[in-house]
Structures are given as structure tokens and as C-alpha cells.
Design a protein around this motif. Structure first.
Motif, PDB file in Angstrom:
ATOM      1  N   GLU A 351       0.831  -1.203   0.000  1.00  0.00           N
ATOM      2  CA  GLU A 351       0.000   0.000   0.000  1.00  0.00           C
ATOM      3  C   GLU A 351       0.869   1.258   0.000  1.00  0.00           C
ATOM      4  O   GLU A 351       0.526   2.256  -0.627  1.00  0.00           O
ATOM      5  N   LEU A 354       1.941   2.096  -3.420  1.00  0.00           N
ATOM      6  CA  LEU A 354       0.889   2.793  -4.168  1.00  0.00           C
ATOM      7  C   LEU A 354       0.870   4.278  -3.828  1.00  0.00           C
ATOM      8  O   LEU A 354       0.521   5.113  -4.663  1.00  0.00           O
ATOM      9  N   LEU A 355       1.265   4.593  -2.602  1.00  0.00           N
ATOM     10  CA  LEU A 355       1.150   5.952  -2.081  1.00  0.00           C
ATOM     11  C   LEU A 355       1.747   6.995  -3.027  1.00  0.00           C
ATOM     12  O   LEU A 355       1.134   8.017  -3.296  1.00  0.00           O
ATOM     13  N   THR A 356       2.937   6.746  -3.537  1.00  0.00           N
ATOM     14  CA  THR A 356       3.476   7.715  -4.503  1.00  0.00           C
ATOM     15  C   THR A 356       3.609   7.121  -5.890  1.00  0.00           C
ATOM     16  O   THR A 356       3.877   7.840  -6.847  1.00  0.00           O
ATOM     17  N   ALA A 358       1.378   5.451  -7.724  1.00  0.00           N
ATOM     18  CA  ALA A 358       0.151   5.235  -8.488  1.00  0.00           C
ATOM     19  C   ALA A 358       0.242   5.831  -9.885  1.00  0.00           C
ATOM     20  O   ALA A 358      -0.155   5.207 -10.872  1.00  0.00           O
ATOM     21  N   THR A 364      -3.084   2.455 -11.396  1.00  0.00           N
ATOM     22  CA  THR A 364      -4.541   2.533 -11.386  1.00  0.00           C
ATOM     23  C   THR A 364      -5.024   2.717 -12.821  1.00  0.00           C
ATOM     24  O   THR A 364      -4.310   3.263 -13.664  1.00  0.00           O
ATOM     25  N   ASN A 366      -8.720   4.121 -14.518  1.00  0.00           N
ATOM     26  CA  ASN A 366     -10.018   4.719 -14.182  1.00  0.00           C
ATOM     27  C   ASN A 366     -10.216   4.796 -12.679  1.00  0.00           C
ATOM     28  O   ASN A 366     -11.321   4.627 -12.187  1.00  0.00           O
ATOM     29  N   GLY A 367      -9.152   4.972 -11.947  1.00  0.00           N
ATOM     30  CA  GLY A 367      -9.279   5.077 -10.501  1.00  0.00           C
ATOM     31  C   GLY A 367      -9.243   3.737  -9.793  1.00  0.00           C
ATOM     32  O   GLY A 367      -9.109   3.685  -8.575  1.00  0.00           O
ATOM     33  N   PHE A 368      -9.376   2.630 -10.536  1.00  0.00           N
ATOM     34  CA  PHE A 368      -9.325   1.327  -9.868  1.00  0.00           C
ATOM     35  C   PHE A 368      -7.884   0.868  -9.728  1.00  0.00           C
ATOM     36  O   PHE A 368      -7.089   0.968 -10.663  1.00  0.00           O
ATOM     37  N   VAL A 369      -7.571   0.371  -8.530  1.00  0.00           N
ATOM     38  CA  VAL A 369      -6.189   0.000  -8.243  1.00  0.00           C
ATOM     39  C   VAL A 369      -5.891  -1.383  -8.808  1.00  0.00           C
ATOM     40  O   VAL A 369      -6.668  -2.315  -8.616  1.00  0.00           O
ATOM     41  N   TRP A 371      -3.959  -4.177  -8.034  1.00  0.00           N
ATOM     42  CA  TRP A 371      -3.164  -4.604  -6.874  1.00  0.00           C
ATOM     43  C   TRP A 371      -2.023  -5.532  -7.263  1.00  0.00           C
ATOM     44  O   TRP A 371      -0.968  -5.528  -6.621  1.00  0.00           O
TER      45      TRP A 371
ATOM     46  N   ARG B 221     -10.716  -1.530  -3.931  1.00  0.00           N
ATOM     47  CA  ARG B 221     -10.240  -1.554  -5.307  1.00  0.00           C
ATOM     48  C   ARG B 221      -9.970  -0.163  -5.872  1.00  0.00           C
ATOM     49  O   ARG B 221      -9.328  -0.039  -6.891  1.00  0.00           O
ATOM     50  N   HIS B 222     -10.511   0.858  -5.236  1.00  0.00           N
ATOM     51  CA  HIS B 222     -10.441   2.167  -5.869  1.00  0.00           C
ATOM     52  C   HIS B 222      -9.469   3.087  -5.136  1.00  0.00           C
ATOM     53  O   HIS B 222      -9.314   2.994  -3.927  1.00  0.00           O
ATOM     54  N   ILE B 223      -8.825   3.953  -5.881  1.00  0.00           N
ATOM     55  CA  ILE B 223      -7.827   4.847  -5.300  1.00  0.00           C
ATOM     56  C   ILE B 223      -8.478   5.806  -4.303  1.00  0.00           C
ATOM     57  O   ILE B 223      -7.864   6.176  -3.298  1.00  0.00           O
ATOM     58  N   LEU B 224      -9.746   6.156  -4.530  1.00  0.00           N
ATOM     59  CA  LEU B 224     -10.429   7.047  -3.588  1.00  0.00           C
ATOM     60  C   LEU B 224     -10.568   6.376  -2.222  1.00  0.00           C
ATOM     61  O   LEU B 224     -10.349   7.000  -1.181  1.00  0.00           O
ATOM     62  N   PHE B 226      -8.595   4.080  -1.111  1.00  0.00           N
ATOM     63  CA  PHE B 226      -7.235   4.051  -0.554  1.00  0.00           C
ATOM     64  C   PHE B 226      -6.902   5.397   0.080  1.00  0.00           C
ATOM     65  O   PHE B 226      -6.355   5.464   1.181  1.00  0.00           O
ATOM     66  N   LEU B 230      -5.837   6.161   3.810  1.00  0.00           N
ATOM     67  CA  LEU B 230      -4.548   6.820   4.022  1.00  0.00           C
ATOM     68  C   LEU B 230      -4.714   8.075   4.877  1.00  0.00           C
ATOM     69  O   LEU B 230      -3.922   8.332   5.789  1.00  0.00           O
ATOM     70  N   PHE B 240       0.985  14.276   1.118  1.00  0.00           N
ATOM     71  CA  PHE B 240       2.143  13.989   0.275  1.00  0.00           C
ATOM     72  C   PHE B 240       1.721  13.147  -0.933  1.00  0.00           C
ATOM     73  O   PHE B 240       2.246  13.298  -2.022  1.00  0.00           O
ATOM     74  N   ALA B 241       0.741  12.259  -0.722  1.00  0.00           N
ATOM     75  CA  ALA B 241       0.271  11.414  -1.819  1.00  0.00           C
ATOM     76  C   ALA B 241      -0.688  12.180  -2.732  1.00  0.00           C
ATOM     77  O   ALA B 241      -1.245  11.601  -3.652  1.00  0.00           O
TER      78      ALA B 241
END
Lengths: 515, 359
Positions: A351, A354-356, A358, A364, A366-369, A371, B221-224, B226, B230, B240-241
Motif C-alpha cells: 500500500e 501505491l502511495l506515490t 500510483a 490505477t 479509471n481510478g481502480f487500483v 493490486w 479496489r479504488h484509489i479514492l 485508498f 490513508l 504527500f500522496a
């Protein structure tokens, strides 16, 4: 030899899973500056905490002036004459100097008397300090003086100092050393904890070297080379990073007239900062902590936004862009605070990748990660940067400082930045990991990236940077080529002695003693 | 000597086990409470936890469980998003009331028109009503830095007053002989949320399931999702992210308000039937317990809502059959949250027993 002031025999302390100290023995004589040398995690802090009564040893004994010594709490240790200046200050920003000092005393005298005593001690030892000032307004060096004066008011027999010079300019270090020498001349012993070898060679009479909790050797620093001490400390031959100077390319990062108000009350205002960094170049930025380093990183990473045109990358204005928009353009950053800023403590390494990562790693859609891709990226960082961890599922906070730092730096370096800004890249990191991190920055520059390294470790900056500048109260000094810069010149760039003065009362005696 | 020691990594097993342990301890302590009140504790616990699901008259109580659980799930799912980000919406009860008022007002305005469009319009109005009520603390927070806990909580009491005023004034049934309360939606098929009243099924359940699935995908599943986690874990790292805290506050409070509003709308047009002074029944507050009991996890919330519904239905049953005071049931629910929060400590810390005086 006369009875030592403090004699330590067979001290052992284990924590679950770690032996912090393993059968450590050594003596501290009276009138001696004794160095305790070792890498981060070698057990120096645990050892002094036992002396100061903060931690109880599992086994082993201490004798103080020939008497059995086992302080149950710091109060008992202080009563015997042990005082300690911690690496991280325990001061309240909103209170005055005198109030802070009073808080640490068992029976504080009336404020007016205390202020007078503070003034007297500060003058005697060349540590000028106004007892009525608010601590929040003091520089790091001045805060350290508060801690030292707090200790000196107790008339200690043994003063423990934990990494005291990490917040000082070279000139301030000189003055601190004169103060310590004066204390020694007056009969106070000093236990001096550090990993900076040159300092220890100048100041200390004896050194005990710890590695992985064990006493691995003693030496007289003045008669031992820094390299020999380093190798005792690390237990290995040291790999120093290799730097091949390349011809610098075009200007990539252009900062001009950068001014920024701090986001909190005790932050530093950045004032009209100018500098440029070319492709393939490393700019080292020194300075004492709290002179605008955090703010500069925030302005460059996009966490703080600044006036238009104050930051340009490849000619394009980025001053108004947020962190992710800058990442898209290849401007990456690694902040100083690993836990809570560069990484989220309770989230896994995946995780945190992913923080920086992404945006530039395309983790990602369309916003979906994605994994599985994120896990691969985390695994790549772990592999390429030799992060010691049971796996990518482990929480960031479970990693040691050095390993997490390798992860944080690796995460940015592997995203192929065009501009990379790092703050304190090797703070609290063991020597081997620090060398690996520096090497990776050098390699990145060789690949054509423009790199800004903000650090308080001058040796580090001299080792890797092409050009050097210093932050002082939010202002940037002139930027000068790093090669050929003397330590005195660097000190002046950092703001000189910040109003410190040499210990002056009783100078004659001191000269008499040294003659 | 007993000491707490921080775990290097939070224990996942315990994080899943603590709700079950908390329920078990609540049963024991609740049993003690009931026996002090002079009731047979085993019978009381059986009446609350067993009879509504598997007892003789369970066929009657099971639909009630669904009716109680649906609003709890809807509200708690919304709250959990904010709670994960450290944005504390305590005023879901007010948003629930506002959703009910706004949604019902749309339906009542066009009474007695019969078209398929009415109910969807009411749903939109209900969601908007709750959303708007949630946006008040959100906007005040991002604009002036007010505390959303206080503002959202205070707005519950404002909503309460509005509810009273509506039931006595604007929305009062003109054919109600002057009694407080609006027309009853059970007499108005086009604006009714029941799918099958006998089975306890209304549209709220369908929306609750959709909310659970939506929230699961959002968070995992979605960055939002996450970014929400966070922000809760490490606000500085979130900045920062590249997370925009303002937008996150607006999203979390808005979404939880809208979901609470939906819950209110489905309740007013179904089980409750009318806008009335006593319409607010504390779902908005109970949902806070549900959100935490469910570990802020969508599936956990679904299960926790069913459990809380059980204590409601079983509590009613125990009140009727055993003469337990209703306050005893509320204490019982409160204990559940109390033990859960206390046990939460164990996911991050372990208890170690040290020999005293070990030197």
C-alpha cells in the motif's frame, strides 16, 4: 589508576527479539570525556538509559564512586549526579525557557531566582540564553542550550550527551566543545554519544565502541584513525560511494524568488530563494535543522503551492501544481519523516508503494487500483534496494529505520524521476544502508536526473554533491561548487555561530590547565 | 505486573475476533445485569438472541430483523467511510430525519397522483435532503475549520425541531382531524417503499446491499478508498500522496449524509409510514455502534447491523415477555460498544505478564 567515577560490568538488556546490550563493561574516569561510539541500533541509547535510570538492566552491575549504583528512576540518577541531554528535546514550545527549566526540577525556585541562575550559568559556560524567551522561537541550537543549562543547574558529576552536534553548525560545534572542555576542567565527566568520528577524535579522551549491543573495542581516539574506528564500528570494510563527475546538462529545475509562509506557528518562512539544478547534477543543501528544510521540500514536492513562476521545471511553471501533477512531470520527492509523511505506518509496504507510485507506475486505471501490479512494484523496490522484510504485506512501522528509508528512497528512484528532492536521505540509517542510498542517488544523477539533497550531515553532502548551498532562517546562501569548500566556509554559509560565544569566565584557569 | 506492549504489526486475527469476544463479554455482563434486576439471565439472553431467529414465533420476528437492519446498514456504511478517514459525522440521525422530511414532502406534494415516477423522485429528494444536512458541517469545516463532531451533532437537534414543526404544520395530514403527523404512505401505493411487507422487504434493503457492495469496491479496489484510509492512518502522508483534504471532507460527509437521508426516506415511506414527532428512533446513533462493531468493513457492518437489529427485536421481546425495562436494553447495547472499543486495544498491543522486580 584511581577509582573510576562510573564502572559498568556485564550490563545486559534484552527486548523481545533483540539483545540491545550484551555483557557490556567499561569505566568512565573522573575528569574524562568518554565517547560511546556505534551505529544506529548498536545499543548506545539503551545503555545510557540504564545509566540514567530509565531502563532496568536484566543483569550486570554499575558502581558509582565505588558504591553500588542501580537507579530505579531518573530522579535517583539525578540525585547521584547524572544528567542527560537527549537527542530529541523534551521542551514545550509555548513555554518560556525558565518555565521549561523549572518543569524539569524537583523543587523549582521562584521564577525570578531561577532566571538569575539561568543567566549566570549561561554566561559562565558561553551559552547565551534569555530565560524569558519562548522556546518555540528558539533555533535548534538554542533549544539544545536550554537542555544543557537545565542539566548544568544540577551540578552534575556525569553529563550524558546523546548526539549533541546533529543540530549545530561547525562553529557552534567548536563552541560546544569549548564548553565541554571547560566542564571537564572543572571536574565533570562527560559521556559523549556519537557516530561522528572526527568529533570524537577532537574531543574525547577515551572511546568505547559498541556493535550489535556488544563492546567490540576501546581506543584512545586521538591515536586512532577515523577509518579504523569506523571499521570497528561497522565490523566490515567500508564501501564509500564512487562518484564519476559528468558534464552537467541543461537547467532542469529553476527556483527563483521562492517565498512561502509556514503552515504552522513554529515553522520557518522561506524567503526569496533562488537556485537552479542541471540534469545530471546533485545540489546539496545544508543547514541546521529547522531553518526551512521541511518547507523547501513541501514547496518542491507540491504539498505547498507558491507564487506563479517561482518553480519551473524544463521551463514550465509548476508552482501551482499539486503533488500528483508534479509526479506526472517526473518531479518526485522523499520527505525526512519516514513514518507518517513519506510512508503510512500502519499500511503495508504494498500500500505504501501505491502511495506515490500510483501515477508514474500506472498502478490505477479509471481510478481502480491494480493490486497485482502494485505488489510487483513493491517487490521490485524490496529486491532492488535490499529492503530486509518478511514480505510486502508487512506494516511500514515494523521495518527498521534503515530498511524503511531504503524502501522510501527506492520507491522514488525506481520511478525514473527527472527531478528528485530528498530530505535527510540517510538520517538514522546504518552506514552500509547509507552508502547504498547515496550510491543510488549518484547513479540516478549519472543517468541524467537533477537531484536536490537536503541534509544536516555535512560529510554526506560533501561526498555526493556537485554544488552546495545552505539554508539559514529560511534564506538560501550563495550556491558554490562543493569541491574545495572548507568546513569554515560551509559554517559561515550555514549562518556562522548563531550568536553563540565562547565560554569566557575563568578563561585564565582553562588556559592554565591546558598549558 | 501486567504491561501492554505494542505489536510490530496490527494483529489481523484479533481484529476479526474482537467483535465476537465483545459480544460474548456483553452477554456475560448483560446476564449479570439482568440477574441483578431479578430476571433469569439465561432466559433473558435466550429471549434476546435466540427466540427472534429460531424460536417458536421466529416467522414473525425475522422480517422485523430485516426492517431494523436496513437503515442501520445504509447509515453505518456511509459513516464508515468518514470514520476511516478520521472525519467524524456524529449527526447521521439529523441527516436521517432531513432525508425523511424532504423525501416525504415530494410524495405528499403530489398526493394523490399515481405515477411510477413519484417514488424515484422521492428517493432523489431524500438523498439530497440528507446530503444537504451533511454538507453544513462539511462546508463549515473546510471553510472555517469548525469541528464536524459538534456541528453535526447539534444539527440533530435542529432537525428534531424541524421534524416537530413539519408534523404539526406544513406536512400535517389535512384530513387528520388535527392530530399531528402527515398522511400515511401505506394508503399511497405509488409512494410506498414496501416490496413485500409480509416478508419485511422494502427498497431500503436493496439499497443497503448496493451500498455494501459499492463501499467494498470503493475501499478495496479504488484509489479514492485508498486515499480515505490513508488520510485516516497518516494525514501528512495523504497530503504527500496528493490527497485533497477539502474534497475528502466534502465527499465523506456528503456521502454519509445522502445514505442517512435515503435510510430516512425508506423508513418514512415504509415501516414508519408517516412523518411524525416520534419518527426519529435513534438509528443514526445506533449506526455508529454498528460501524465500529463491523470494523468499518462493509461486510462486517452488514453482520453487525443484523446483530444490533437482533438486540432491538429481542429487547422488545424481553420487555414484553420478561418485563425487562427498556433502559436495560439500551445499557446492553451501550456495553457492546464499550467492550468493543476496550478490546480494540488488543489489535495493536499485546498483554504481557512480567515478574515484578525483575532486575
Amino acid at each position: 589508576m584511581s577509582t573510576p567515577l562510573l564502572s559498568i560490568k556485564g550490563l545486559t538488556k534484552t527486548y523481545p527479539g533483540v539483545v540491545a546490550n550484551d555483557d557490556v563493561s567499561f569505566d568512565i574516569g573522573t575528569n574524562e570525556v568518554h565517547a560511546l561510539l556505534g551505529e544506529n541500533g548498536a545499543g548506545k541509547s539503551t545503555l545510557v538509559k540504564m545509566i540514567y535510570g530509565l531502563v532496568k538492566p536484566d543483569s550486570g552491575t554499575m558502581t558509582w564512586n565505588g558504591q553500588h549504583f542501580a537507579p530505579a528512576e531518573p530522579k535517583a540518577a539525578r540525585a547521584s549526579g547524572v544528567a542527560m541531554v537527549f537527542q530529541h528535546f523534551s521542551l514545550f514550545d509555548a513555554l518560556s525557557v525558565a518555565e521549561n527549566v523549572a518543569l524539569g526540577m524537583e523543587n523549582p525556585p521562584a521564577m525570578r531566582d531561577l532566571a538569575r541562575r539561568i543567566r549566570r550559568v549561561s554566561e559562565t559556560y558561553g551559552l547565551p540564553l534569555d530565560p524569558n524567551r519562548t522556546v518555540g522561537d528558539l533555533s535548534a541550537g538554542e533549544r539544545q542550550r536550554v537542555e544543557i543549562i537545565r542539566c548544568l543547574l544540577q551540578d552534575p558529576k556525569l553529563l550524558i550527551m546523546d548526539e549533541p552536534t546533529s543540530v549545530l553548525t561547525p562553529q557552534e560545534v567548536d563552541i560546544l566543545f569549548q564548553t565541554l572542555n571547560k566542564l571537564k576542567a572543572e571536574g565533570t565527566s562527560i559521556l559523549y554519544i556519537s557516530h561522528k568520528l572526527e568529533e570524537i577524535r577532537t574531543l574525547c579522551d577515551h572511546a568505547t565502541i559498541l556493535r550489535l549491543g556488544k563492546n567490540v573495542g576501546e581506543c584512545v581516539p586521538a591515536q586512532t584513525s577515523a577509518r579504523d574506528m569506523a571499521e570497528m564500528m561497522v565490523g566490515d570494510t567500508l564501501q564509500t560511494p564512487t562518484r564519476t563527475t559528468e558534464k552537467a546538462g541543461e537547467v532542469v529545475l529553476d527556483v527563483s524568488g521562492l517565498t512561502l509562509e509556514p503552515t504552522n506557528d513554529y515553522g520557518t518562512t522561506l524567503k526569496n530563494i533562488h537556485f537552479t539544478v542541471r540534469a545530471g547534477e546533485i545540489l546539496g543543501i545544508g543547514g541546521v535543522a529547522g531553518n526551512g528544510q521541511d518547507e523547501l521540500l513541501a514547496a518542491l514536492s507540491g504539498e505547498s503551492q507558491t507564487w506563479p513562476d517561482s518553480i519551473k521545471v524544463n521551463g514550465q511553471d509548476v508552482a501551482n501544481l499539486g503533488p500528483n501533477a508534479r509526479r506526472e512531470m517526473g518531479i518526485l520527492a522523499a520527505p525526512e519523516e519516514r513514518l507518517g509523511h513519506a510512508a503510512a505506518p500502519d499500511l503495508s509496504l504494498t500500500e505504501n508503494a501505491l502511495l506515490t507510485g500510483a501515477i508514474r507506475e500506472g498502478l490505477t486505471s479509471n481510478g481502480f487500483v491494480n493490486w497485482s501490479k502494485t505488489t510487483d512494484f513493491a517487490d521490485t523496490i524490496i529486491k532492488e534496494f535490499d529492503v530486509r522484510t518478511p514480505g510486502n504485506h508487512v506494516a511500514a512501522r515494523a521495518l527498521s529505520g534503515g530498511n524503511l528509508q531504503k524502501f522510501v528512497i527506492g520507491r522514488e528512484v525506481l520511478q525514473r524521476p527527472e527531478v528528485l528532492v530528498v530530505n535527510q536521505p540517510t538520517w538514522g540509517v546504518d552506514a552500509a544502508a547509507a552508502a547504498a542510498i547515496r550510491q543510488s542517488l549518484i547513479d540516478l544523477a549519472a543517468g541524467g536526473a537533477a537531484i536536490v539533497v537536503i541534509s544536516q550531515d555535512l560529510d554526506e553532502l560533501m561526498e555526493i554533491s556537485d554544488r552546495f548551498g545552505a539554508l539559514n532562517e529560511g534564506r538560501m546562501s550563495d550556491i558554490r561548487p562543493a569541491v574545495g569548500l572548507s568546513i569554515d566556509e560551509i559554517g559561515l554559509m550555514m549562518g556562522g555561530a548563531h550568536g553563540m560565544e565562547v565560554a569566557h569566565v575563568g578563561d585564565e584557569e582553562q588556559e592554565g590547565a591546558s598549558a | 505486573m501486567i504491561a501492554l506492549e505494542k505489536r510490530p504489526t496490527p494483529s489481523r486475527a484479533l481484529s476479526l475476533a474482537t467483535p465476537l469476544i465483545a459480544v460474548a463479554i456483553t452477554m456475560i455482563m448483560g446476564g449479570l445485569l439482568f440477574s441483578v434486576l431479578g430476571k433469569n439471565p439465561f432466559e433473558a439472553i435466550r429471549t434476546i438472541f435466540w427466540d427472534p431467529v429460531l424460536g417458536e414465533f421466529a416467522f414473525y420476528y425475522r422480517p422485523q430483523l430485516l426492517v431494523k437492519a436496513a437503515p442501520l446498514v445504509l447509515i453505518a456504511i456511509g459513516l464508515s467511510l468518514g470514520f476511516k478517514a478520521g472525519i467524524w459525522n456524529i449527526g447521521a440521525e439529523g441527516q436521517y430525519i432531513m432525508g425523511a422530511i424532504c423525501g416525504a414532502a415530494v410524495g405528499l406534494a403530489v398526493y394523490p397522483t399515481e405515477t411510477r415516477l413519484i417514488f424515484p423522485l422521492m428517493i432523489v429528494a431524500g438523498a439530497l435532503g440528507g446530503w444537504a444536512w451533511g454538507m453544513i458541517p462539511a462546508l463549515l469545516k473546510v471553510r472555517f475549520g469548525t469541528n464536524e463532531i459538534l456541528v453535526s451533532l447539534m444539527l440533530v437537534y435542529v432537525a428534531d425541531q424541524l421534524l416537530a414543526s413539519m408534523s404539526l404544520g406544513l406536512l400535517r395530514n389535512p384530513e387528520g382531524m388535527g392530530f399531528p403527523g402527515s398522511r400515511n404512505f401505506s394508503d399511497y401505493p405509488a409512494a410506498n417503499s414496501w416490496i413485500n411487507e409480509a416478508a419485511g422487504l422494502h427498497w431500503g434493503m436493496a439499497f443497503a446491499f448496493i451500498a455494501v457492495i459499492f463501499s467494498y469496491f470503493l475501499l478495496n479496489r479504488h484509489i479514492l478508498g485508498f486515499n480515505i484510509r490513508l488520510t485516516g492512518e497518516a494525514p501528512r502522508a495523504a497530503r504527500f500522496a496528493g490527497v485533497n483534504p477539502t474534497r475528502l471532507v466534502l465527499f465523506c460527509l456528503g456521502t454519509s449524509g445522502a445514505l442517512a437521508g435515503l435510510a430516512g426516506l425508506f423508513e418514512v415511506s415504509g415501516p414508519s409510514g408517516q412523518v411524525n414527532i416520534d419518527f426519529a428512533s435513534g438509528y443514526g446513533f445506533t449506526a455508529i455502534i454498528v460501524a465500529f462493531l463491523g470494523r468499518l468493513h462493509p461486510v462486517g457492518i452488514l453482520l453487525a447491523a443484523l446483530l444490533m437489529a437482533l438486540t432491538y427485536v429481542g429487547g422488545d421481546l424481553a420487555q414484553g415477555n420478561l418485563g425487562l425495562p427498556s433502559a436495560a436494553i439500551q445499557v446492553f447495547q451501550g456495553m457492546l460498544l464499550f467492550f468493543l472499543l476496550a478490546l480494540d486495544l488488543l489489535t495493536n498491543y499485546r498483554v504481557v505478564f512480567k515478574k515484578k522486580g525483575a532486575a
